[in-house]
Design a protein around this motif. Structure first.
Motif, PDB file in Angstrom:
ATOM      1  N   ARG A   8       0.835  -1.205   0.000  1.00  0.00           N
ATOM      2  CA  ARG A   8       0.000   0.000   0.000  1.00  0.00           C
ATOM      3  C   ARG A   8       0.870   1.256   0.000  1.00  0.00           C
ATOM      4  O   ARG A   8       0.616   2.210  -0.748  1.00  0.00           O
ATOM      5  CB  ARG A   8      -0.929  -0.035   1.217  1.00  0.00           C
ATOM      6  CG  ARG A   8      -1.614   1.261   1.568  1.00  0.00           C
ATOM      7  CD  ARG A   8      -2.797   1.596   0.650  1.00  0.00           C
ATOM      8  NE  ARG A   8      -3.395   2.837   1.080  1.00  0.00           N
ATOM      9  CZ  ARG A   8      -4.471   2.932   1.841  1.00  0.00           C
ATOM     10  NH1 ARG A   8      -5.111   1.848   2.248  1.00  0.00           N
ATOM     11  NH2 ARG A   8      -4.933   4.098   2.200  1.00  0.00           N
ATOM     12  N   GLU A  12       1.066   4.287  -2.643  1.00  0.00           N
ATOM     13  CA  GLU A  12       0.852   5.683  -2.252  1.00  0.00           C
ATOM     14  C   GLU A  12       2.049   6.549  -2.638  1.00  0.00           C
ATOM     15  O   GLU A  12       1.880   7.706  -3.023  1.00  0.00           O
ATOM     16  CB  GLU A  12       0.571   5.785  -0.753  1.00  0.00           C
ATOM     17  CG  GLU A  12      -0.820   5.300  -0.404  1.00  0.00           C
ATOM     18  CD  GLU A  12      -1.311   5.826   0.926  1.00  0.00           C
ATOM     19  OE1 GLU A  12      -1.203   7.044   1.159  1.00  0.00           O
ATOM     20  OE2 GLU A  12      -1.800   5.014   1.720  1.00  0.00           O
ATOM     21  N   TRP A  16       1.804   9.808  -4.885  1.00  0.00           N
ATOM     22  CA  TRP A  16       2.300  11.075  -4.343  1.00  0.00           C
ATOM     23  C   TRP A  16       3.280  11.730  -5.309  1.00  0.00           C
ATOM     24  O   TRP A  16       3.229  12.942  -5.518  1.00  0.00           O
ATOM     25  CB  TRP A  16       2.971  10.836  -2.985  1.00  0.00           C
ATOM     26  CG  TRP A  16       3.488  12.083  -2.366  1.00  0.00           C
ATOM     27  CD1 TRP A  16       4.757  12.590  -2.460  1.00  0.00           C
ATOM     28  CD2 TRP A  16       2.751  13.014  -1.577  1.00  0.00           C
ATOM     29  NE1 TRP A  16       4.853  13.773  -1.768  1.00  0.00           N
ATOM     30  CE2 TRP A  16       3.631  14.051  -1.213  1.00  0.00           C
ATOM     31  CE3 TRP A  16       1.436  13.072  -1.137  1.00  0.00           C
ATOM     32  CZ2 TRP A  16       3.238  15.133  -0.433  1.00  0.00           C
ATOM     33  CZ3 TRP A  16       1.038  14.144  -0.353  1.00  0.00           C
ATOM     34  CH2 TRP A  16       1.938  15.155  -0.011  1.00  0.00           C
ATOM     35  N   THR A 106      -9.412   3.376   3.844  1.00  0.00           N
ATOM     36  CA  THR A 106      -9.357   4.039   2.540  1.00  0.00           C
ATOM     37  C   THR A 106      -8.696   5.420   2.609  1.00  0.00           C
ATOM     38  O   THR A 106      -8.419   6.021   1.571  1.00  0.00           O
ATOM     39  CB  THR A 106     -10.777   4.199   1.962  1.00  0.00           C
ATOM     40  OG1 THR A 106     -11.584   4.912   2.907  1.00  0.00           O
ATOM     41  CG2 THR A 106     -11.391   2.841   1.665  1.00  0.00           C
ATOM     42  N   THR A 108      -5.954   8.089   2.702  1.00  0.00           N
ATOM     43  CA  THR A 108      -4.597   8.075   2.157  1.00  0.00           C
ATOM     44  C   THR A 108      -3.673   9.013   2.932  1.00  0.00           C
ATOM     45  O   THR A 108      -4.124   9.890   3.670  1.00  0.00           O
ATOM     46  CB  THR A 108      -4.599   8.523   0.681  1.00  0.00           C
ATOM     47  OG1 THR A 108      -5.029   9.893   0.624  1.00  0.00           O
ATOM     48  CG2 THR A 108      -5.498   7.641  -0.168  1.00  0.00           C
TER      49      THR A 108
END
Length: 161
Positions: A8, A12, A16, A106, A108
């Motif tokens: 994950r 991310e 990003w 969920t 972030t």
């Protein structure tokens, strides 16, 4: 084998790098041997434009556990950070980071950083953690509170590397 948390965080990180809010920084920690530690992120949250926090670039560390995203990261400003919702140790207390109440898998990293930026200027006075910050804010000493915030912003200027 990669854990769910690491997968994950890898995703991310990709997101990003492609799209992050202007002025924000979020990078995984680099270990002495040069490898990346995805479980610890060094971040910078800019003070929101038009607020007393404007002009400051506030360092924040995010510590992710192997149970992320089922449990939120621990977010920490430097020790002694002046704000009603930050422990004297620097740990941020915000409902969204409360694994029993506001946290959802969920959410972030980007949403966390934007939410903490918002919290800086709009503290949650129902759940204060820092006696001085809360007391000054509540006693109507807004000029003193503002001067402390402005001073703190001046302590964390933009550093270009």
């Amino acid at each position: 084998m990669s854990s769910i948390a690491r997968r994950r965080l890898t995703e991310e990180r990709k997101l990003w790098r492609r799209d992050h809010p202007y002025g924000f920084v979020a990078k995984p920690d680099t270990l002495p041997d040069g490898t990346i530690n995805l479980m610890v992120w060094n971040c910078i949250i800019p003070g929101k434009s038009g607020t007393d926090w404007e002009g400051g670039y506030f360092p924040l560390t995010m510590h992710f556990g192997e149970d992320y995203p089922m449990k939120p990261p621990k977010c920490k400003f430097p020790q002694g950070f002046f704000h009603p919702n930050v422990y004297p140790s620097g740990t941020v207390c915000w409902c969204t980071l409360d694994e029993d109440n506001g946290w959802r898998p969920t959410i972030t990293m980007k949403q966390i950083l934007l939410g903490i930026q918002e919290l800086l200027d709009q503290p949650n006075l129902v759940n204060p953690l820092q006696t001085e910050g809360f007391y000054v804010f509540m006693m109507g000493a807004m000029e003193y509170y503002r001067s402390r915030v402005l001073y703190q912003a001046s302590q964390y200027p933009l550093i270009v590397v």
